[in-house]
Design a protein around this motif. Structure first.
Motif, short mmCIF file in Angstrom:
data_model
loop_
_atom_site.label_atom_id
_atom_site.label_comp_id
_atom_site.label_asym_id
_atom_site.label_seq_id
_atom_site.Cartn_x
_atom_site.Cartn_y
_atom_site.Cartn_z
N TYR A 21 0.84 -1.20 0.00
CA TYR A 21 0.00 0.00 0.00
C TYR A 21 0.87 1.24 0.00
CZ TYR A 21 -3.31 -3.57 1.28
OH TYR A 21 -4.05 -4.70 1.29
N SER A 22 0.43 2.27 -0.73
CA SER A 22 1.25 3.46 -0.86
C SER A 22 0.53 4.76 -0.56
CB SER A 22 1.85 3.53 -2.26
OG SER A 22 0.83 3.62 -3.23
N ARG A 23 -0.81 4.78 -0.61
CA ARG A 23 -1.56 6.01 -0.35
C ARG A 23 -2.74 5.72 0.56
NH1 ARG A 23 0.84 9.87 -2.27
NH2 ARG A 23 -0.70 11.37 -1.61
N LEU A 24 -3.08 6.72 1.34
CA LEU A 24 -4.24 6.63 2.22
C LEU A 24 -5.10 7.85 1.96
CD1 LEU A 24 -4.31 5.51 5.83
CD2 LEU A 24 -5.46 7.61 5.21
N ARG A 25 -6.37 7.62 1.65
CA ARG A 25 -7.30 8.73 1.36
C ARG A 25 -8.49 8.63 2.29
NH1 ARG A 25 -8.52 8.31 -4.82
NH2 ARG A 25 -9.11 10.47 -4.63
N LEU A 26 -8.97 9.78 2.75
CA LEU A 26 -10.16 9.86 3.58
C LEU A 26 -11.17 10.71 2.84
CD1 LEU A 26 -11.31 9.03 6.38
CD2 LEU A 26 -10.54 11.26 7.20
N LEU A 27 -12.39 10.16 2.67
CA LEU A 27 -13.46 10.87 1.97
C LEU A 27 -14.66 11.00 2.89
CD1 LEU A 27 -12.20 8.50 -0.19
CD2 LEU A 27 -13.28 10.13 -1.70
N GLU A 52 -18.41 15.06 13.04
CA GLU A 52 -18.94 13.72 13.30
C GLU A 52 -19.65 13.20 12.05
OE1 GLU A 52 -21.54 13.64 16.67
OE2 GLU A 52 -19.87 13.60 18.07
N GLY A 53 -19.60 11.90 11.87
CA GLY A 53 -20.33 11.31 10.75
C GLY A 53 -19.60 10.13 10.16
N TYR A 54 -20.09 9.71 8.99
CA TYR A 54 -19.53 8.57 8.28
C TYR A 54 -18.49 9.05 7.27
CZ TYR A 54 -23.32 5.81 10.21
OH TYR A 54 -24.17 5.18 11.06
N TYR A 55 -17.41 8.31 7.20
CA TYR A 55 -16.33 8.60 6.26
C TYR A 55 -15.92 7.29 5.60
CZ TYR A 55 -15.82 13.17 8.43
OH TYR A 55 -16.05 14.45 8.90
N PHE A 56 -15.23 7.40 4.50
CA PHE A 56 -14.70 6.24 3.81
C PHE A 56 -13.19 6.39 3.70
CE2 PHE A 56 -19.04 6.82 2.44
CZ PHE A 56 -19.57 5.57 2.67
N MET A 57 -12.49 5.35 4.05
CA MET A 57 -11.05 5.34 3.95
C MET A 57 -10.65 4.40 2.82
SD MET A 57 -8.22 4.51 6.87
CE MET A 57 -8.71 5.95 7.83
N GLU A 58 -9.78 4.88 1.96
CA GLU A 58 -9.23 4.06 0.90
C GLU A 58 -7.73 3.91 1.13
OE1 GLU A 58 -12.20 5.25 -2.75
OE2 GLU A 58 -10.19 6.09 -2.73
N ILE A 59 -7.27 2.70 1.17
CA ILE A 59 -5.85 2.42 1.27
C ILE A 59 -5.48 1.86 -0.10
CG2 ILE A 59 -4.04 1.14 2.45
CD1 ILE A 59 -7.24 1.57 4.26
N ILE A 60 -4.70 2.62 -0.84
CA ILE A 60 -4.45 2.33 -2.25
C ILE A 60 -3.09 1.66 -2.41
CG2 ILE A 60 -4.22 3.36 -4.55
CD1 ILE A 60 -6.04 5.66 -3.39
N GLY A 61 -3.09 0.59 -3.14
CA GLY A 61 -1.88 -0.19 -3.33
C GLY A 61 -1.04 0.24 -4.51
N GLU A 63 0.04 -1.77 -6.72
CA GLU A 63 -0.32 -2.63 -7.85
C GLU A 63 -1.83 -2.65 -8.09
OE1 GLU A 63 1.36 -6.30 -6.61
OE2 GLU A 63 3.38 -5.47 -6.52
N SER A 64 -2.45 -1.48 -8.07
CA SER A 64 -3.89 -1.31 -8.30
C SER A 64 -4.76 -2.01 -7.26
CB SER A 64 -4.28 -1.80 -9.70
OG SER A 64 -3.57 -1.08 -10.67
N LEU A 65 -4.20 -2.32 -6.11
CA LEU A 65 -4.94 -2.95 -5.02
C LEU A 65 -5.49 -1.85 -4.11
CD1 LEU A 65 -5.67 -5.53 -3.40
CD2 LEU A 65 -3.49 -5.26 -2.24
N THR A 66 -6.80 -1.85 -3.88
CA THR A 66 -7.42 -0.84 -3.04
C THR A 66 -8.30 -1.51 -1.99
OG1 THR A 66 -7.43 0.76 -4.84
CG2 THR A 66 -8.89 1.21 -2.99
N VAL A 67 -8.14 -1.07 -0.75
CA VAL A 67 -8.99 -1.54 0.34
C VAL A 67 -9.83 -0.36 0.79
CG1 VAL A 67 -9.01 -2.42 2.70
CG2 VAL A 67 -7.32 -3.26 1.09
N ARG A 68 -11.13 -0.57 0.94
CA ARG A 68 -12.03 0.50 1.40
C ARG A 68 -12.61 0.11 2.75
NH1 ARG A 68 -12.83 0.22 -4.12
NH2 ARG A 68 -12.36 2.15 -5.19
N LYS A 69 -12.63 1.08 3.67
CA LYS A 69 -13.18 0.86 5.01
C LYS A 69 -14.15 1.98 5.32
CE LYS A 69 -10.37 -2.50 6.52
NZ LYS A 69 -10.75 -3.71 7.18
#
Length: 75
Positions: A21-27, A52-61, A63-69
């Motif tokens: 993983y190389s990038r972390l994004r918060l939306l 306060e509220g709901y957010y989405f975290m993307e941990i971007i790989g 090699e095009s691998l992305t994990v969303r939480k």
């Protein structure tokens, strides 16, 4: 990928066991980018200034691998 505590109020910890993983994004719930940072292994994020509220975290790989939480921020 492990994100804790969730819900979080001040600090969120992000941990992974490898360097794929190389990038972390918060939306926000509208999909607007709140944070975009480099990432490897472990990171602590200060969310105390976020509303306060709901957010989405993307941990971007490298090699095009992305994990969303789904993250809840609650003060």
């Amino acid at each position: 990928v492990l994100v804790y505590p969730n819900p979080g109020s001040k600090l969120l910890n992000v941990a992974t066991e490898n360097t794929k993983y190389s990038r972390l994004r918060l939306l926000n719930s509208l999909g607007q980018l709140i944070m975009d940072e480099e990432f490897s292994f472990n990171k602590t994020i200060d969310v105390s200034e976020n509303a306060e509220g709901y957010y989405f975290m993307e941990i971007i790989g490298k090699e095009s691998l992305t994990v969303r939480k789904k993250i809840i921020i609650k003060h």
